[in-house]
Scaffold this motif. Sequence first.
Motif, short mmCIF file in Angstrom:
data_model
loop_
_atom_site.label_atom_id
_atom_site.label_comp_id
_atom_site.label_asym_id
_atom_site.label_seq_id
_atom_site.Cartn_x
_atom_site.Cartn_y
_atom_site.Cartn_z
N MET A 1 0.83 -1.17 0.00
CA MET A 1 0.00 0.00 0.00
C MET A 1 0.88 1.24 0.00
O MET A 1 1.77 1.38 0.82
CB MET A 1 -0.84 -0.04 1.26
N GLY A 2 0.63 2.13 -0.92
CA GLY A 2 1.36 3.38 -0.99
C GLY A 2 0.54 4.50 -0.38
O GLY A 2 -0.64 4.34 -0.09
N ARG A 3 1.18 5.64 -0.21
CA ARG A 3 0.48 6.78 0.40
C ARG A 3 0.75 8.04 -0.40
O ARG A 3 1.88 8.38 -0.73
CB ARG A 3 0.95 6.98 1.82
N PHE A 4 -0.35 8.75 -0.71
CA PHE A 4 -0.31 10.07 -1.34
C PHE A 4 -0.52 11.10 -0.25
O PHE A 4 -1.46 10.98 0.55
CB PHE A 4 -1.43 10.17 -2.39
N THR A 5 0.36 12.10 -0.18
CA THR A 5 0.22 13.15 0.82
C THR A 5 0.17 14.50 0.11
O THR A 5 1.01 14.80 -0.74
CB THR A 5 1.38 13.13 1.84
N TYR A 6 -0.81 15.29 0.48
CA TYR A 6 -1.05 16.61 -0.09
C TYR A 6 -0.75 17.68 0.96
O TYR A 6 -1.35 17.66 2.04
CB TYR A 6 -2.50 16.71 -0.55
N ASP A 7 0.17 18.57 0.66
CA ASP A 7 0.47 19.72 1.49
C ASP A 7 0.71 19.35 2.96
O ASP A 7 0.33 20.08 3.87
CB ASP A 7 -0.67 20.74 1.39
N SER A 8 1.30 18.19 3.19
CA SER A 8 1.66 17.71 4.52
C SER A 8 0.48 17.56 5.47
O SER A 8 0.66 17.34 6.66
CB SER A 8 2.70 18.61 5.19
N SER A 9 -0.76 17.71 4.98
CA SER A 9 -1.89 17.68 5.89
C SER A 9 -2.97 16.67 5.53
O SER A 9 -3.74 16.25 6.39
CB SER A 9 -2.52 19.08 5.99
N VAL A 10 -3.06 16.28 4.28
CA VAL A 10 -4.07 15.33 3.82
C VAL A 10 -3.35 14.16 3.19
O VAL A 10 -2.44 14.34 2.38
CB VAL A 10 -5.02 15.98 2.78
N SER A 11 -3.75 12.95 3.54
CA SER A 11 -3.12 11.79 2.92
C SER A 11 -4.16 10.71 2.67
O SER A 11 -5.23 10.70 3.28
CB SER A 11 -1.98 11.25 3.79
N ALA A 12 -3.81 9.82 1.75
CA ALA A 12 -4.69 8.70 1.41
C ALA A 12 -3.83 7.53 0.96
O ALA A 12 -2.76 7.72 0.37
CB ALA A 12 -5.65 9.09 0.30
N ASP A 13 -4.30 6.34 1.25
CA ASP A 13 -3.58 5.13 0.86
C ASP A 13 -4.15 4.57 -0.43
O ASP A 13 -5.37 4.54 -0.62
CB ASP A 13 -3.69 4.07 1.96
N PHE A 14 -3.24 4.15 -1.31
CA PHE A 14 -3.59 3.53 -2.58
C PHE A 14 -2.68 2.33 -2.80
O PHE A 14 -1.54 2.32 -2.32
CB PHE A 14 -3.40 4.51 -3.76
N ASP A 15 -3.14 1.38 -3.57
CA ASP A 15 -2.29 0.28 -4.00
C ASP A 15 -1.08 0.89 -4.73
O ASP A 15 -1.23 1.88 -5.45
CB ASP A 15 -3.12 -0.62 -4.94
N ASP A 16 0.11 0.30 -4.55
CA ASP A 16 1.32 0.83 -5.19
C ASP A 16 1.15 1.02 -6.69
O ASP A 16 1.58 2.03 -7.25
CB ASP A 16 2.52 -0.08 -4.92
N ARG A 17 0.57 0.04 -7.36
CA ARG A 17 0.39 0.12 -8.81
C ARG A 17 -0.53 1.28 -9.19
O ARG A 17 -0.26 2.05 -10.10
CB ARG A 17 -0.13 -1.21 -9.35
N GLU A 18 -1.61 1.40 -8.46
CA GLU A 18 -2.57 2.48 -8.69
C GLU A 18 -1.89 3.84 -8.43
O GLU A 18 -2.02 4.77 -9.23
CB GLU A 18 -3.75 2.27 -7.74
N SER A 45 -14.54 1.76 6.20
CA SER A 45 -13.98 1.46 7.51
C SER A 45 -13.43 2.72 8.19
O SER A 45 -13.22 2.73 9.40
CB SER A 45 -12.87 0.40 7.40
N LEU A 46 -13.19 3.77 7.40
CA LEU A 46 -12.70 5.05 7.93
C LEU A 46 -13.80 6.10 8.00
O LEU A 46 -13.53 7.28 8.17
CB LEU A 46 -11.54 5.56 7.08
N GLY A 47 -15.04 5.65 7.80
CA GLY A 47 -16.17 6.57 7.89
C GLY A 47 -16.84 6.90 6.58
O GLY A 47 -17.88 7.53 6.55
#
Length: 118
Positions: A1-18, A45-47
């Motif tokens: 699982m990879g992680r995208f982070t925006y402006d050090s404040s918002v992040s989301a997990d995505f499959d590495d390939r995606e 699961s996160l709301g």
Amino acid sequence: MGRFTYDSSVSADFDDRELAHLQAVIVAKIRRGERFTFTWKIDISLGGGRTSVYLYPGVKLAFRYEGGHTPQLNPSWLRMLTDAANSPQGLHVLDEPAGRTPDQLARDADRRNHPVEA
């Protein structure tokens, strides 16, 4: 699982390939000085719900990968994601088109060239 982070404040997990495909589209657009939105769904699961961020040159982004290899990019999927990013709705996660992925094709070719001996 990879992680995208925006402006050090918002992040989301995505499959590495995606994530690799999303990164290719995002970086290409930002290099061209383009501004656009990126929206993704939040897992139930996160709301649940969704998050949208506005991407523009100069925004701080980070792409973190769990795996150690860079996946081969699927040109068809890149086109689909780019078309979405260029639309009024902006970039959003789309499923990879059906068929063999480039990674699967490469593994199959490797197996044909280096068969396992019984």
